[in-house]
Design an enzyme around this catalytic site. Structure first.
Site, PDB file in Angstrom:
ATOM      1  N   GLU A  93      27.361  26.263  -3.812  1.00 26.61           N
ATOM      2  CA  GLU A  93      26.376  26.303  -4.887  1.00 26.61           C
ATOM      3  C   GLU A  93      25.475  27.517  -4.776  1.00 26.61           C
ATOM      4  O   GLU A  93      25.222  28.031  -3.688  1.00 26.61           O
ATOM      5  CB  GLU A  93      25.562  25.009  -4.906  1.00 26.61           C
ATOM      6  N   CYS A 106      19.878  32.781  -5.514  1.00 26.45           N
ATOM      7  CA  CYS A 106      19.929  32.202  -4.169  1.00 26.45           C
ATOM      8  C   CYS A 106      21.392  31.854  -3.880  1.00 26.45           C
ATOM      9  O   CYS A 106      22.016  31.118  -4.641  1.00 26.45           O
ATOM     10  CB  CYS A 106      19.058  30.950  -4.121  1.00 26.45           C
ATOM     11  N   CYS A 113      27.389  23.399   6.779  1.00 19.61           N
ATOM     12  CA  CYS A 113      26.529  24.003   7.796  1.00 19.61           C
ATOM     13  C   CYS A 113      26.621  23.159   9.060  1.00 19.61           C
ATOM     14  O   CYS A 113      26.788  21.951   8.991  1.00 19.61           O
ATOM     15  CB  CYS A 113      25.089  24.024   7.289  1.00 19.61           C
ATOM     16  N   CYS A 117      20.002  20.109  10.496  1.00 24.22           N
ATOM     17  CA  CYS A 117      18.588  19.803  10.209  1.00 24.22           C
ATOM     18  C   CYS A 117      18.482  18.433   9.532  1.00 24.22           C
ATOM     19  O   CYS A 117      19.247  18.123   8.613  1.00 24.22           O
ATOM     20  CB  CYS A 117      17.959  20.875   9.323  1.00 24.22           C
ATOM     21  N   CYS A 120      17.995  18.068   5.563  1.00 27.38           N
ATOM     22  CA  CYS A 120      18.785  18.937   4.679  1.00 27.38           C
ATOM     23  C   CYS A 120      20.107  18.299   4.257  1.00 27.38           C
ATOM     24  O   CYS A 120      20.831  17.739   5.082  1.00 27.38           O
ATOM     25  CB  CYS A 120      19.053  20.255   5.416  1.00 27.38           C
ATOM     26  N   GLY A 160      24.287  26.827   4.347  1.00 23.46           N
ATOM     27  CA  GLY A 160      24.796  27.605   5.480  1.00 23.46           C
ATOM     28  C   GLY A 160      23.726  28.332   6.244  1.00 23.46           C
ATOM     29  O   GLY A 160      22.594  28.468   5.789  1.00 23.46           O
ATOM     30  N   GLU A 161      24.100  28.772   7.443  1.00 28.87           N
ATOM     31  CA  GLU A 161      23.189  29.534   8.285  1.00 28.87           C
ATOM     32  C   GLU A 161      23.703  30.976   8.321  1.00 28.87           C
ATOM     33  O   GLU A 161      24.718  31.268   8.964  1.00 28.87           O
ATOM     34  CB  GLU A 161      23.154  28.903   9.695  1.00 28.87           C
ATOM     35  N   SER A 192      17.246  33.888   5.231  1.00 33.25           N
ATOM     36  CA  SER A 192      16.539  32.760   5.840  1.00 33.25           C
ATOM     37  C   SER A 192      17.362  32.185   6.993  1.00 33.25           C
ATOM     38  O   SER A 192      18.548  31.908   6.846  1.00 33.25           O
ATOM     39  CB  SER A 192      16.313  31.687   4.772  1.00 33.25           C
ATOM     40  N   SER A 215      12.873  29.463   9.328  1.00 29.99           N
ATOM     41  CA  SER A 215      12.588  28.062   9.016  1.00 29.99           C
ATOM     42  C   SER A 215      11.942  27.438  10.250  1.00 29.99           C
ATOM     43  O   SER A 215      12.626  26.974  11.154  1.00 29.99           O
ATOM     44  CB  SER A 215      13.887  27.329   8.672  1.00 29.99           C
ATOM     45  N   LEU A 216      10.627  27.454  10.269  1.00 30.24           N
ATOM     46  CA  LEU A 216       9.906  27.011  11.470  1.00 30.24           C
ATOM     47  C   LEU A 216       9.637  25.505  11.405  1.00 30.24           C
ATOM     48  O   LEU A 216       9.981  24.762  12.318  1.00 30.24           O
ATOM     49  CB  LEU A 216       8.600  27.819  11.588  1.00 30.24           C
ATOM     50  N   CYS A 334      18.835  22.797  -1.837  1.00 29.24           N
ATOM     51  CA  CYS A 334      19.458  22.616  -0.546  1.00 29.24           C
ATOM     52  C   CYS A 334      20.694  21.719  -0.502  1.00 29.24           C
ATOM     53  O   CYS A 334      20.713  20.687   0.147  1.00 29.24           O
ATOM     54  CB  CYS A 334      18.436  22.064   0.444  1.00 29.24           C
TER      55      CYS A 334
HETATM   56  N1  SAH Z   1      20.132  27.925   7.330  1.00 28.17           N
HETATM   57  C1  SAH Z   1      19.095  28.729   6.781  1.00 28.17           C
HETATM   58  C2  SAH Z   1      19.130  28.884   5.274  1.00 28.17           C
HETATM   59  C3  SAH Z   1      19.438  27.698   4.432  1.00 28.17           C
HETATM   60  S1  SAH Z   1      18.211  26.486   4.198  1.00 28.17           S
HETATM   61  C4  SAH Z   1      17.754  28.240   7.256  1.00 28.17           C
HETATM   62  O1  SAH Z   1      17.700  27.248   7.968  1.00 28.17           O
HETATM   63  O2  SAH Z   1      16.744  28.883   6.977  1.00 28.17           O
HETATM   64  C5  SAH Z   1      16.931  27.232   3.256  1.00 28.17           C
HETATM   65  C6  SAH Z   1      15.571  26.625   3.500  1.00 28.17           C
HETATM   66  O3  SAH Z   1      15.444  25.330   2.894  1.00 28.17           O
HETATM   67  C7  SAH Z   1      15.258  26.412   4.961  1.00 28.17           C
HETATM   68  O4  SAH Z   1      13.920  26.733   5.226  1.00 28.17           O
HETATM   69  C8  SAH Z   1      15.491  24.925   5.115  1.00 28.17           C
HETATM   70  O5  SAH Z   1      14.884  24.437   6.259  1.00 28.17           O
HETATM   71  C9  SAH Z   1      14.924  24.407   3.831  1.00 28.17           C
HETATM   72  N2  SAH Z   1      15.352  23.061   3.456  1.00 28.17           N
HETATM   73  C10 SAH Z   1      16.545  22.473   3.620  1.00 28.17           C
HETATM   74  N3  SAH Z   1      16.533  21.213   3.129  1.00 28.17           N
HETATM   75  C11 SAH Z   1      15.311  21.014   2.636  1.00 28.17           C
HETATM   76  C12 SAH Z   1      14.680  19.912   1.983  1.00 28.17           C
HETATM   77  N4  SAH Z   1      15.332  18.762   1.761  1.00 28.17           N
HETATM   78  N5  SAH Z   1      13.408  20.074   1.594  1.00 28.17           N
HETATM   79  C13 SAH Z   1      12.751  21.235   1.806  1.00 28.17           C
HETATM   80  N6  SAH Z   1      13.270  22.286   2.413  1.00 28.17           N
HETATM   81  C14 SAH Z   1      14.550  22.181   2.828  1.00 28.17           C
END
Ligand code: SAH
Length: 349
Positions: A93, A106, A113, A117, A120, A160-161, A192, A215-216, A334
């Site tokens: 997507e 985006c 992935c 997380c 996600c 994806g990462e 990201s 993504s902290l 996401c």
């Molecule tokens: N893997 C990468 C990029 C993809 S995710 C990363 O981790 O940064 C893009 C951003 O969306 C990241 O900051 C991720 O933590 C956030 N994200 C994923 N699922 C989410 C959700 N359900 N609500 C809010 N942010 C989310």
């Protein structure tokens, strides 16, 4: 998959080498590259300044990878979400967003992935495979073609990462930024990452002008570990050190993404702790109200909680924005569209 050459994934240097290998003049590479990446044709017969013989030779040996739109959703706010099918029938997507400063796309960097997380949707079925350079480019090219609108910003923040598909990512950035291609400024490209330290160090040395977003999502390791398994592999303090080194080397402001989850990481104490961690770093914090995913128990914080969190950071002189929730009416966040599509079609995700 066939064994034809994926010509859209080739850098200019690789294309020059390829031309020599098939007994053609070097300068043909530039012409073909422009057809592929600037004019973006989908067949070799459209390359009118090269001979019919070379067109045929290329058609026999090479493929111009294209993605097939299988679904499009349009939000009230103009955000458009696309689901594209790849040649091996996986789907990815991508999202088109319109801002005052220009249009953004985006894109995804992997099918699925493996980072896991907890909040996600993209990671629920695990990683299927990396995308190729042509599949990353294809998302941008196809959205540009379908919408007819100029694209000035790219965010690699879809499924994806990106740092887990590092070489492809770097090649993608170089091609999309190239003068003979779409010529998108590196300053308008955001990558990201969930924080793979050795790759952050590596990308710091690439001499790119992109924006790196981390993504902290937590002010310390123990909270981060409950949300992101990657925190078990990479210590929080070492990640922050790597970010400081990145800023020092690149002189680029770094973005920290912080998805606020009710009762998990959204308290005033967390905001204070985060302010201390980020003190003195050339950075910007992007607060994201967590997007609720059906399969996940996380809930988003209230408006007041989000504003209070922002106030604490700003009191500590940390520039902070709250991400606009674009496209929330169309599952734009996401991995949710890919997930619902694969579920509806009884496909393995
Ligand atoms: N893997 C990468 C990029 C993809 S995710 C990363 O981790 O940064 C893009 C951003 O969306 C990241 O900051 C991720 O933590 C956030 N994200 C994923 N699922 C989410 C959700 N359900 N609500 C809010 N942010 C989310």
């Amino acid at each position: 998959m066939n064994d034809k050459v994926d010509i859209l994934s080739m850098s200019m240097d690789e294309l020059i080498e390829f031309m020599e290998k098939i007994g053609e003049k070097k300068f043909r590479a530039k012409q073909i590259y422009e057809w592929l990446h600037e004019k973006r044709v989908s067949s070799f017969t459209e390359m009118t300044n090269i001979s019919k013989a070379l067109q045929d030779k290329l058609a026999v040996n090479c493929d111009i990878v294209t993605l097939r739109e299988v679904k499009k959703l349009e939000s009230k706010d103009g955000t458009r979400k696309y689901l594209f099918e790849l040649n091996d029938h996986h789907v990815v997507e991508s999202v088109f967003m319109s801002y005052k400063h220009g249009n953004s796309v985006c894109i995804s960097s992997q099918v699925g992935c493996r980072m896991g997380c907890k909040f996600c949707a993209s990671t629920i079925g695990g990683l299927k495979r990396n995308l190729t350079v042509s599949e990353m480019l294809g998302q941008v090219y196809e959205i540009n073609r379908i919408s007819g609108q100029r694209i000035s910003n790219i965010v690699i923040m879809g499924t994806g990462e990106p740092l887990d598909n590092y070489d492809v990512l770097i090649k993608f950035i170089k091609i999309i930024n190239s003068e003979e291609g779409m010529n998108i400024s590196q300053r308008n490209i955001t990558v990201s990452t969930c924080g793979i330290i050795e790759k952050i160090n590596e990308i710091a040395d690439e001499n790119l002008k992109i924006t790196l977003a981390i993504s902290l999502h937590a002010p310390n390791n123990s909270i981060r570990k409950t949300m992101m398994p990657i925190a078990n592999a990479y210590d929080y303090d070492l990640l922050i050190e790597a970010c400081k080194d990145y800023v020092k080397k690149t002189k680029r402001r770094i973005t920290f993404e912080y998805s606020l989850v009710k009762g998990v990481n959204d308290g005033i104490e967390c905001a204070k702790e985060l302010s201390k961690v980020l003190k003195g770093i050339l950075c910007h914090v992007n607060l994201i109200p967590v997007n609720q995913v059906e399969e996940r128990s996380y809930r988003h914080s209230s408006k007041d909680t989000i504003l209070a969190f922002k106030n604490v950071l700003e009191k500590h002189k940390i520039p902070t924005t709250i991400r606009r929730e674009l496209g929330s009416d169309i599952d734009a966040a996401c991995g949710q569209l890919r997930r619902s599509y694969t579920k509806d079609n009884n496909k393995e995700v």
